[in-house]
Design a protein around this motif. Structure first.
Motif, PDB file in Angstrom:
ATOM      1  N   ILE A 121       0.940  -1.371  -0.149  1.00 65.23           N
ATOM      2  CA  ILE A 121       0.171  -0.098  -0.209  1.00 65.23           C
ATOM      3  C   ILE A 121       0.773   1.360  -0.021  1.00 65.23           C
ATOM      4  O   ILE A 121       1.646   1.152   0.947  1.00 65.23           O
ATOM      5  CB  ILE A 121      -1.128  -0.001   1.434  1.00 65.23           C
ATOM      6  CG1 ILE A 121      -1.819  -1.350   1.343  1.00 65.23           C
ATOM      7  CG2 ILE A 121      -1.691   1.161   1.216  1.00 65.23           C
ATOM      8  CD1 ILE A 121      -2.595  -1.369   2.668  1.00 65.23           C
ATOM      9  N   PRO A 122       0.648   2.104  -0.882  1.00 62.31           N
ATOM     10  CA  PRO A 122       1.545   3.405  -1.122  1.00 62.31           C
ATOM     11  C   PRO A 122       1.458   4.055   0.348  1.00 62.31           C
ATOM     12  O   PRO A 122       0.422   4.235   0.848  1.00 62.31           O
ATOM     13  CB  PRO A 122       0.971   4.230  -2.228  1.00 62.31           C
ATOM     14  CG  PRO A 122       0.423   3.202  -3.061  1.00 62.31           C
ATOM     15  CD  PRO A 122      -0.216   2.112  -1.977  1.00 62.31           C
ATOM     16  N   LYS A 123       2.403   4.699   0.833  1.00 58.59           N
ATOM     17  CA  LYS A 123       2.587   5.184   2.360  1.00 58.59           C
ATOM     18  C   LYS A 123       2.958   6.678   2.121  1.00 58.59           C
ATOM     19  O   LYS A 123       3.870   7.067   1.579  1.00 58.59           O
ATOM     20  CB  LYS A 123       3.905   4.449   2.956  1.00 58.59           C
ATOM     21  CG  LYS A 123       3.829   4.570   4.503  1.00 58.59           C
ATOM     22  CD  LYS A 123       2.799   3.384   5.036  1.00 58.59           C
ATOM     23  CE  LYS A 123       2.860   3.367   6.383  1.00 58.59           C
ATOM     24  NZ  LYS A 123       2.227   4.416   7.347  1.00 58.59           N
ATOM     25  N   VAL A 124       1.985   7.605   2.603  1.00 57.12           N
ATOM     26  CA  VAL A 124       2.180   8.864   2.735  1.00 57.12           C
ATOM     27  C   VAL A 124       2.952   9.053   3.970  1.00 57.12           C
ATOM     28  O   VAL A 124       2.699   8.619   4.983  1.00 57.12           O
ATOM     29  CB  VAL A 124       0.667   9.497   2.901  1.00 57.12           C
ATOM     30  CG1 VAL A 124       0.861  11.116   3.241  1.00 57.12           C
ATOM     31  CG2 VAL A 124      -0.048   9.220   1.669  1.00 57.12           C
ATOM     32  N   VAL A 125       4.135  10.105   3.738  1.00 57.20           N
ATOM     33  CA  VAL A 125       5.075  10.034   4.939  1.00 57.20           C
ATOM     34  C   VAL A 125       5.304  11.756   4.933  1.00 57.20           C
ATOM     35  O   VAL A 125       5.297  12.440   3.885  1.00 57.20           O
ATOM     36  CB  VAL A 125       6.284   9.545   4.751  1.00 57.20           C
ATOM     37  CG1 VAL A 125       6.180   8.040   4.654  1.00 57.20           C
ATOM     38  CG2 VAL A 125       7.013   9.981   3.320  1.00 57.20           C
ATOM     39  N   ALA A 126       5.630  12.169   6.263  1.00 56.06           N
ATOM     40  CA  ALA A 126       5.846  13.650   6.415  1.00 56.06           C
ATOM     41  C   ALA A 126       6.606  13.697   7.511  1.00 56.06           C
ATOM     42  O   ALA A 126       6.671  12.994   8.684  1.00 56.06           O
ATOM     43  CB  ALA A 126       4.755  14.388   6.403  1.00 56.06           C
ATOM     44  N   GLY A 127       7.874  14.501   7.664  1.00 53.31           N
ATOM     45  CA  GLY A 127       8.403  14.932   9.123  1.00 53.31           C
ATOM     46  C   GLY A 127       8.297  16.268   9.284  1.00 53.31           C
ATOM     47  O   GLY A 127       7.985  17.043   8.572  1.00 53.31           O
ATOM     48  N   ASP A 128       8.752  16.630  10.544  1.00 52.76           N
ATOM     49  CA  ASP A 128       8.550  17.818  11.070  1.00 52.76           C
ATOM     50  C   ASP A 128       9.966  18.538  10.872  1.00 52.76           C
ATOM     51  O   ASP A 128      10.838  18.448  11.630  1.00 52.76           O
ATOM     52  CB  ASP A 128       8.331  17.809  12.626  1.00 52.76           C
ATOM     53  CG  ASP A 128       8.173  19.097  13.333  1.00 52.76           C
ATOM     54  OD1 ASP A 128       7.649  20.232  12.644  1.00 52.76           O
ATOM     55  OD2 ASP A 128       8.518  19.487  14.570  1.00 52.76           O
ATOM     56  N   GLY A 129      10.133  19.154   9.855  1.00 51.24           N
ATOM     57  CA  GLY A 129      11.347  19.717   9.308  1.00 51.24           C
ATOM     58  C   GLY A 129      12.009  18.585   8.221  1.00 51.24           C
ATOM     59  O   GLY A 129      11.636  17.727   8.028  1.00 51.24           O
TER      60      GLY A 129
END
Length: 445
Positions: free
Chosen positions: A183-191
């Protein structure tokens, strides 16, 4: 030579797969993730407050359909995966993923107590160079505004000493076409550094990573996906009522409409919403929107329609009993087919079957359930009165003891030909018609 920074150390550990990963919460999201991580060669520690889960994982016995006992046992035997209730082992982890529940309160406000308590456990053991990722579904802003301050109470600074991110879970229990790694994984980091680390971590686990600009955006992605489903299910539930009053079968309408190769996507009516996301997540957004003085009328209307469906189903059943059997609901014995919230799984979270059973018993009916995947009703927060109730056998003899059968979940393992012999069948899933079964005793609801 300059000292290696915490960011550089963790990036290198992820690249050569020497990083240790901790997954907190070993339920329907956490256990499949832990297995997917361990499968890729990363040392994985699963954390849960339930000692029974620790024992079963250590013994290689899965308690979730999405994870086979054979694979679990192999990973445990190879020392790639273990489980514990000891949070002190968080100090061993380079990456910590939070997969804890985010329910609603009785007033439909977000209950972040599990995230907050987990954050405090991590903060007490947080060390420089760790990456913490939240996967629990929540409203936009939670990662930055709730979790980050809890972690920084440790004295460490996010983006410098430790790194923080959000990646929404996208599990779909019972879906044989997709599993965690595909399943494609949406990712994000704080900075920017956290963004790179979150993408690097999930890039070792899943086939496709979809980076977005911030944790707020990633949180909004998950909410949007589930609001989309909730609103469209509400639409077909309302169409069911409208077309039913006109003598039109909504399921026939949907089957014909979905032959259009563009501009239409089929959704199906049912007895109410179930599962860990769709009945809950839209209300996280409506709650958050109040802070910005924005009314979420569309979402709230969808919630009202979907929440009303169990009452509609019980009314249809009561009317059918009266009209066809001259029997009051208060004098009836009813067999509910399916306790799980969707077909072919054992997952009962937020299942509308519990609400249906509660409404039926409140009106005096004697209620049993049959579910080939759920031998015994677990204890639930909303309906503890059903805990321990056993699935009734489904035989020709047992069926004769019921005045009506209510199909709430259309498991494939149910003998619908046998159900056709019941005195009355109220079908919320169009299951009988799909199996080519009809008759004066079958009523759609």
């Amino acid at each position: 030579m300059a000292d290696v920074t915490p960011f550089e150390r963790l990036r290198a550990a992820l690249a050569d797969r020497t990083a240790t990963v901790g997954v907190i919460g070993l339920g329907y999201v956490g256990l499949p993730l832990a297995v997917a991580v361990a499968r890729r060669g990363l040392s994985t520690i699963g954390f849960d407050i339930d000692p029974a889960k620790e024992e079963r994982i250590r013994a290689g016995r899965s308690y979730i359909d999405a994870v086979s006992s054979d694979e679990l046992a192999g990973l445990v035997k190879a020392d790639r995966l273990t489980a514990t209730t000891a949070y002190d082992r968080l100090a061993e982890c380079d990456v910590i993923v939070i997969c804890v529940p985010t329910p609603l309160s009785r007033h439909r406000d977000p209950d972040l107590s599990y995230i907050e308590s987990t954050g405090r456990e991590i903060a007490a053991r947080l060390r420089p160079g760790q990456l913490v990722v939240l996967e629990s579904t929540t409203y936009p802003g939670t990662t930055r505004e709730v979790l980050k301050p809890i972690l920084e109470a440790s004295g460490l600074v996010g983006g410098r000493d430790f790194f923080l991110g959000f990646s929404p879970e996208r599990e779909d229990p019972g879906n044989a076409s997709f599993e965690t790694a595909t399943i494609p994984k949406v990712v994000a980091g704080d900075g920017p550094e956290a963004n790179e680390l979150v993408a690097a971590f999930y890039g070792t686990v899943v086939e496709k990573v979809v980076p977005v600009s911030s944790p707020d955006v990633a949180e909004a992605v998950k909410i949007t996906e589930n609001v989309f489903r909730a609103v469209n299910i509400a639409l077909v539930n309302e169409l069911k009522l409208i077309y039913g009053a006109m003598g039109i079968d909504v399921w026939e309408v949907i089957e014909a409409a979905k032959t259009k190769p563009f501009g239409y996507m089929p959704f199906y009516p049912g007895p109410g919403l179930g599962g860990h996301c769709i009945p809950i997540d839209p209300f996280y957004l409506t709650w958050r929107s109040r802070e910005f003085e924005i009314s979420t009328r569309f979402i709230e209307l969808a919630g009202e329609i979907n929440t009303a469906m169990p009452n509609h189903v019980v009314d249809v059943l009561a009317r059918a009993l009266d009209e066809r059997l001259k029997l009051a609901l208060s004098a009836a014995k009813v067999l509910v087919i399916g306790l799980a919230y969707k077909k072919n799984v054992e997952d009962v979270r937020e299942s509308p079957s519990f609400k249906l059973m509660s409404l039926l018993e409140a009106r005096g009916a004697r209620v049993s359930f049959h579910d080939p995947h759920v031998p015994e009703a677990p204890n639930t927060r909303e309906h503890p009165e059903f805990a321990g109730r056993r699935s009734a056998p489904l035989t020709a003899e047992s069926l004769r003891g019921f005045d009506a059968v209510l199909i709430s979940t259309d498991h494939d393992a149910v003998d619908y030909g046998l159900l056709a012999g019941a005195k009355l069948v109220v079908d919320t899933r169009n299951a009988m018609a799909r199996h080519g079964l009809s008759g004066a005793n079958v009523v759609k609801a």
